[in-house]
Motif scaffolding. Structure first.
Motif, PDB file in Angstrom:
ATOM      1  N   UNK A  63      56.830  23.395   8.250  1.00  0.00           N
ATOM      2  CA  UNK A  63      56.038  24.324   7.517  1.00  0.00           C
ATOM      3  C   UNK A  63      56.402  25.605   7.283  1.00  0.00           C
ATOM      4  N   UNK A  64      57.222  25.979   7.939  1.00  0.00           N
ATOM      5  CA  UNK A  64      57.855  27.624   8.217  1.00  0.00           C
ATOM      6  C   UNK A  64      58.409  27.965   6.759  1.00  0.00           C
ATOM      7  N   UNK A  65      58.222  28.823   6.265  1.00  0.00           N
ATOM      8  CA  UNK A  65      58.701  29.412   5.081  1.00  0.00           C
ATOM      9  C   UNK A  65      60.161  29.949   5.222  1.00  0.00           C
ATOM     10  N   UNK A  66      60.508  30.593   6.423  1.00  0.00           N
ATOM     11  CA  UNK A  66      61.682  30.960   6.412  1.00  0.00           C
ATOM     12  C   UNK A  66      62.232  30.484   7.783  1.00  0.00           C
ATOM     13  N   UNK A  68      64.749  31.623  10.838  1.00  0.00           N
ATOM     14  CA  UNK A  68      65.267  32.604  11.706  1.00  0.00           C
ATOM     15  C   UNK A  68      65.024  34.108  10.915  1.00  0.00           C
ATOM     16  N   UNK A  69      63.693  33.695  10.115  1.00  0.00           N
ATOM     17  CA  UNK A  69      63.350  35.117   9.561  1.00  0.00           C
ATOM     18  C   UNK A  69      64.291  35.447   8.228  1.00  0.00           C
ATOM     19  N   UNK A  70      64.945  34.628   7.968  1.00  0.00           N
ATOM     20  CA  UNK A  70      65.926  34.993   6.730  1.00  0.00           C
ATOM     21  C   UNK A  70      66.152  33.706   5.749  1.00  0.00           C
ATOM     22  N   UNK A  89      73.297  35.379  10.907  1.00  0.00           N
ATOM     23  CA  UNK A  89      72.876  36.733  11.707  1.00  0.00           C
ATOM     24  C   UNK A  89      73.850  36.712  12.966  1.00  0.00           C
ATOM     25  N   UNK A  91      73.879  38.902  14.958  1.00  0.00           N
ATOM     26  CA  UNK A  91      73.490  39.628  16.112  1.00  0.00           C
ATOM     27  C   UNK A  91      72.383  38.565  16.775  1.00  0.00           C
TER      28      UNK A  91
ATOM     29  N   UNK B 206      55.039  31.653   7.453  1.00  0.00           N
ATOM     30  CA  UNK B 206      56.036  32.328   6.591  1.00  0.00           C
ATOM     31  C   UNK B 206      57.279  32.865   7.622  1.00  0.00           C
ATOM     32  N   UNK B 220      62.436  38.607  17.223  1.00  0.00           N
ATOM     33  CA  UNK B 220      63.421  38.529  15.913  1.00  0.00           C
ATOM     34  C   UNK B 220      64.864  37.838  16.338  1.00  0.00           C
ATOM     35  N   UNK B 241      67.934  43.958  11.367  1.00  0.00           N
ATOM     36  CA  UNK B 241      68.257  42.592  10.889  1.00  0.00           C
ATOM     37  C   UNK B 241      68.204  43.135   9.291  1.00  0.00           C
ATOM     38  N   UNK B 242      69.362  43.339   8.585  1.00  0.00           N
ATOM     39  CA  UNK B 242      69.408  43.487   7.269  1.00  0.00           C
ATOM     40  C   UNK B 242      68.973  42.560   6.220  1.00  0.00           C
ATOM     41  N   UNK B 243      69.089  41.081   6.778  1.00  0.00           N
ATOM     42  CA  UNK B 243      68.878  40.019   5.928  1.00  0.00           C
ATOM     43  C   UNK B 243      67.371  39.507   6.049  1.00  0.00           C
ATOM     44  N   UNK B 244      66.526  40.056   6.863  1.00  0.00           N
ATOM     45  CA  UNK B 244      65.284  39.558   7.156  1.00  0.00           C
ATOM     46  C   UNK B 244      64.587  39.552   6.268  1.00  0.00           C
ATOM     47  N   UNK B 245      63.687  38.684   6.138  1.00  0.00           N
ATOM     48  CA  UNK B 245      62.491  38.586   5.326  1.00  0.00           C
ATOM     49  C   UNK B 245      61.229  39.525   5.253  1.00  0.00           C
ATOM     50  N   UNK B 246      61.204  40.048   6.702  1.00  0.00           N
ATOM     51  CA  UNK B 246      60.304  40.832   7.177  1.00  0.00           C
ATOM     52  C   UNK B 246      60.261  42.174   6.622  1.00  0.00           C
TER      53      UNK B 246
END
Lengths: 115, 267
Positions: A63-66, A68-70, A89, A91, B206, B220, B241-246
């Motif tokens: 259900x998570x939207x992203x 790895x946060x991206x 990513x 890094x 999210x 992260x 982290x440039x691509x992060x959605x946060x």
């Protein structure tokens, strides 16, 4: 609760629930997640010894939207991430574990049962 | 006594039924029933009175203070509350309860009470808490200006010149405070992306859940988890982290330290 739900889901579907787009065998995926050592970093419901707290828990990842946060969450993106995290990513602490295409599909099939 | 117990049980069952059937109208196009409104309004006023009683009011009407209050009022308050001769914005006209007309607030409410409402906000209305975004000095400037409002004609309000607007940077105390961090988390809407133990709210999926974030190895997935790194991540995610959605939420240094202190308790 999720453990029961995901186990039931797999049990009722027979040998494996399939994600609609990718195919893949969820039960096999569950075993692969253990074999690739994912539990060393991640908590994954239903996977033996998967209690790691290096990366985020994968409970509810379907259900998570992203990812790895991206990455917008889809079966394709999840498989891509698993197979080559550093292409998204550079890094990231998540290593490239040499997961093949079919294995990734199976893992994704299992992870998509985690709601 | 059995009939009383039955009656109470029926009343509870009836209320539960209304609740589950979704029968109570929560739309903003209709106010509550009048008695409900009176009870809620009265409860709100009493709550504010009780809490504001502890606040020590500084001197008001200081030189330049009202001008600063006017500048802040125009920037932050007038959109919802309007001003002499000035209507609120469209979105505020659609709110229930409607934002109060502040021209006569200073007549009904003590300065400390107004201060409290601006600083802490009011739940389940559109009135936000300014605590984490405005130092106390600025809030008192607004309170001081509001005392002048009842005396201003629309023309006088329009003609008023504003003074300097740069807000004071809030001081960063020495020791981070996890309790304060927990409240700060509410103010930056973290729960609209993350599931966070101990925080009531959407707990949205999210971003990743923050269960056990205190002992998680990486923040992260890229930063080793240390208090300094957590502050760095919270304050400027894209720098890490440039691509992060946060998103960059403009978290102050103090708030980030307090939030990091709270997150560190989630083991």
């Amino acid at each position: 609760m999720r453990l029961i739900a995901s186990s039931l889901c797999i049990a009722l579907a027979g040998c494996g629930a399939e994600t609609p787009e990718l195919g893949g065998n969820a039960e096999h995926g569950r075993l692969l997640l253990r074999q690739f050592g994912c539990g060393a970093c991640h908590r994954v419901a239903g996977v033996a010894d998967a209690q790691g707290n290096i990366g985020p828990p994968l409970d509810g990842v379907a259900q998570r939207v992203y990812l790895a946060g991206m990455l917008p969450n889809s079966p394709e993106n999840m498989a891509r991430w698993i197979r080559a995290p550093k292409t998204f990513d550079p890094q990231t602490a998540m290593p490239d574990l040499g997961v093949g295409e079919e294995h990734a599909r199976d893992m994704v099939a299992y992870l998509y049962t985690l709601r | 006594m059995k009939w009383l117990a039955t009656l109470v049980a029926l009343a509870i069952a009836g209320a539960a039924g209304i609740f589950y059937a979704g029968l109570y109208d929560i739309s903003a196009t209709d106010q509550h029933l009048a008695p409900t409104y009176r009870v809620l309004d009265s409860a709100m006023r009493r709550s504010v009175k009780q809490r504001a009683a502890r606040i020590k009011q500084p001197a008001l009407d200081q030189p330049g203070q009202n001008q600063r209050g006017l500048a802040l009022y125009r920037r932050h308050c007038a959109q919802c509350h309007g001003a002499p001769g000035v209507a609120p914005e469209l979105f505020a006209l659609g709110m229930t309860p409607a934002p109060a007309n502040l021209v006569y607030t200073a007549r009904e409410w003590a300065p400390a009470e107004i201060f409290w409402v601006v600083k802490e906000g009011i739940k389940m209305t559109g009135m936000p808490a300014w605590k984490y975004r405005m130092p106390d000095e600025d809030i008192w400037a607004i309170v001081s200006f509001m005392r002048e409002l009842p005396r201003l004609s629309p023309e006088q309000y329009r003609a008023m010149k504003t003074g300097p607007q740069d807000p004071l940077e809030p001081a960063v105390p020495s020791a981070p405070d996890a309790g304060r961090g927990r409240k700060a988390i509410d103010q930056y809407a973290c729960v609209t992306c993350h599931e966070i133990p101990g925080i009531v709210g959407a707990n949205a999926p999210v971003g990743p859940p923050l269960k056990r974030i205190g002992t998680r190895g990486f923040i992260a997935g890229v930063l080793p988890n240390t208090p300094d790194n957590m502050v760095r991540w919270i304050r400027h995610p894209q720098a890490v982290s440039p691509a992060s959605a946060m998103p960059d939420l403009g978290v102050t240094e103090r708030d980030a330290r307090d939030i990091a202190a709270y997150l560190a308790t989630l083991k």
